[in-house]
Design a protein around this motif. Structure first.
Motif: not given
Length: 448
Positions: A398-414
């Motif tokens: 889950f990410t609100t960043k544009p495509v290519g600027q975030g995987t949406g995994l950082g907070l989930s993994i944290s």
């Protein structure tokens, strides 16, 4: 059921000394006895029907049991077996009756365990669990988790043993498959964690290059100076070995500035070593951060982890973001320093991204200790988290960043790393504006 009693014929001639009323009483008593016999016969037939129904019920239960059931006498001879055991052994119940239980066991250890259980005088009424190997219809050993329960008679004497067993081969196979799947999932999780770490490391490349540039440039400058000094020393030493006159040597010392060179050598060498050590420290830090994480938990100074995370994230940003942070005294938790640093870097990068368009971007980091818990709070002055995103912010991908600027995994993994450390990670909107992430970890016990 109804039965009609035949009418008793009245005697044609009265008996001597017996009047008619007495005779009528006798007939009435006979009628009552006959009626009672009829009622008893009906009750007996009802009892037989109930008994047949009970037997049929017990038989249907035994037949539908997936677990094997064996009833043995005091000598271990089979008296009754259910359909599951018949199917397992490939024999009928008639063939099993009268067979010693030991004949169904595949090995001597199983026979010894069964014998000890059936001969135990103080066997628990609830039974005891024993793992036995039964011979199946193909003559192969099959593992069975059996429960041995004593069968007690009316006078408290042990009449035999009841065995209930469940084949565990399928369960063990399913367990091994589940364990293999769990190990594969753990490896995938480690790879995912490492991939996200590499993505974070990619954001730091520019800052790392700048961080390495200063000590490397310093070392290169010193090495060039040392190279020139070595040429001067070589020229002067050649004159000394050639036994040039003293005035010539004195002039060479003045011209080559040998005294200045000798005075400058210690600081040049010291500066070169310091620059090389600084470069080595940066490289080792990158190697530690990029290495696969170990599951070993060690005491970690959380203050140092936060310091390093702030340093690296700031170096990787082109725009300056003010970070308000007071290190203070050491604060120890148990865990992986690299994993906790990744959590802090993920939270900081998330905050830096949130304040990217603010006029005066600012991140405030605080650390508090309370009741054995360490609480780290990261608050930014960005626009905050939309209410519809608060419940999904820790969801994978889950990410609100544009495509290519975030995987949406950082907070989930944290979130997963913090849970593995016995802590909690939460997000909310601060009362004074901006987003606020709260990291809670159990504080390590002080070692006496």
């Amino acid at each position: 059921m109804s039965k009609t009693r035949p009418k008793s014929p009245l005697p044609k001639l009265p008996m001597e000394g017996v009047d008619e009323s007495t005779w009528m009483d006798v007939i009435q008593k006979m009628d009552e006895v006959y009626t009672r016999l009829i009622d008893d016969e009906v009750a007996l037939e009802n009892k037989n029907t109930e008994l047949q129904q009970s037997q049929q019920f017990i038989f249907s239960v035994l037949s539908s049991m997936s677990d094997v059931l064996v009833v043995c006498d005091a000598n271990g001879v089979i008296e009754q077996a259910n359909a599951a055991l018949c199917e397992l052994t490939g024999r009928t119940e008639e063939q099993l009756r009268g067979t010693p239980l030991y004949a169904l066991l595949a090995d001597e250890p199983s026979r010894a365990l069964a014998r000890a259980a059936m001969e135990k005088t103080d066997a628990p009424r609830a039974g005891e669990a024993i793992e036995l190997n039964l011979l199946d219809h193909q003559g192969q050993a099959m593992s069975v988790d059996a429960n041995c329960t004593p069968r007690i008679g009316d006078k408290g004497r042990r009449l035999g043993t009841v065995w209930v067993g469940r084949p565990t081969a399928e369960l063990k196979r399913a367990y091994h498959e589940m364990r293999a799947a769990h190990e594969a999932l753990k490896r995938t999780q480690q790879l995912l964690l490492h991939s996200e770490k590499m993505a974070s490391l990619g954001l730091l490349v520019a800052g790392v290059a700048h961080e390495l540039n200063n000590p490397i440039s310093f070392v290169l400058g010193n090495v060039h100076a040392l190279s020139k000094y070595s040429e001067r020393l070589r020229t002067y030493l050649a004159a000394v070995h050639a036994h040039e006159p003293e005035p010539v040597l004195t002039e060479m010392r003045r011209k080559l500035r040998i005294e200045h060179l000798l005075a400058d050598l210690p600081s040049l060498i010291e500066g070169t070593l310091e620059g090389a050590q600084r470069t080595a420290d940066i490289v080792n830090g990158l190697k530690r951060f990029s290495a696969m994480d170990s599951e070993e938990r060690k005491p970690v100074n959380l203050v140092e982890v936060i310091d390093r995370a702030i340093h690296w994230v700031q170096k990787g940003r082109s725009a300056l973001v003010a970070v308000q942070w007071q290190a203070g005294e050491a604060c120890t938790v148990m865990g992986s320093a690299d994993q906790l640093q990744q959590v802090m870097m993920n939270l900081l990068q998330n905050g830096f991204d949130a304040v990217g368009r603010c006029q005066a971007p600012r991140i405030v980091v605080t650390l508090e200790r309370a009741a054995g818990t360490v609480r780290v709070t990261l608050r930014d002055n960005g626009p905050g988290i939309p209410p519809e995103h608060l419940l999904r912010i820790f969801d994978p991908f889950f990410t609100t960043k544009p495509v290519g600027q975030g995987t949406g995994l950082g907070l989930s993994i944290s979130y997963g790393i913090v849970e593995q450390h016995g802590g909690r990670l939460s997000a909310r909107n601060a009362a004074e504006g901006g987003a606020e992430f709260v990291l809670e970890l159990p504080q390590a016990q002080a070692v006496a």
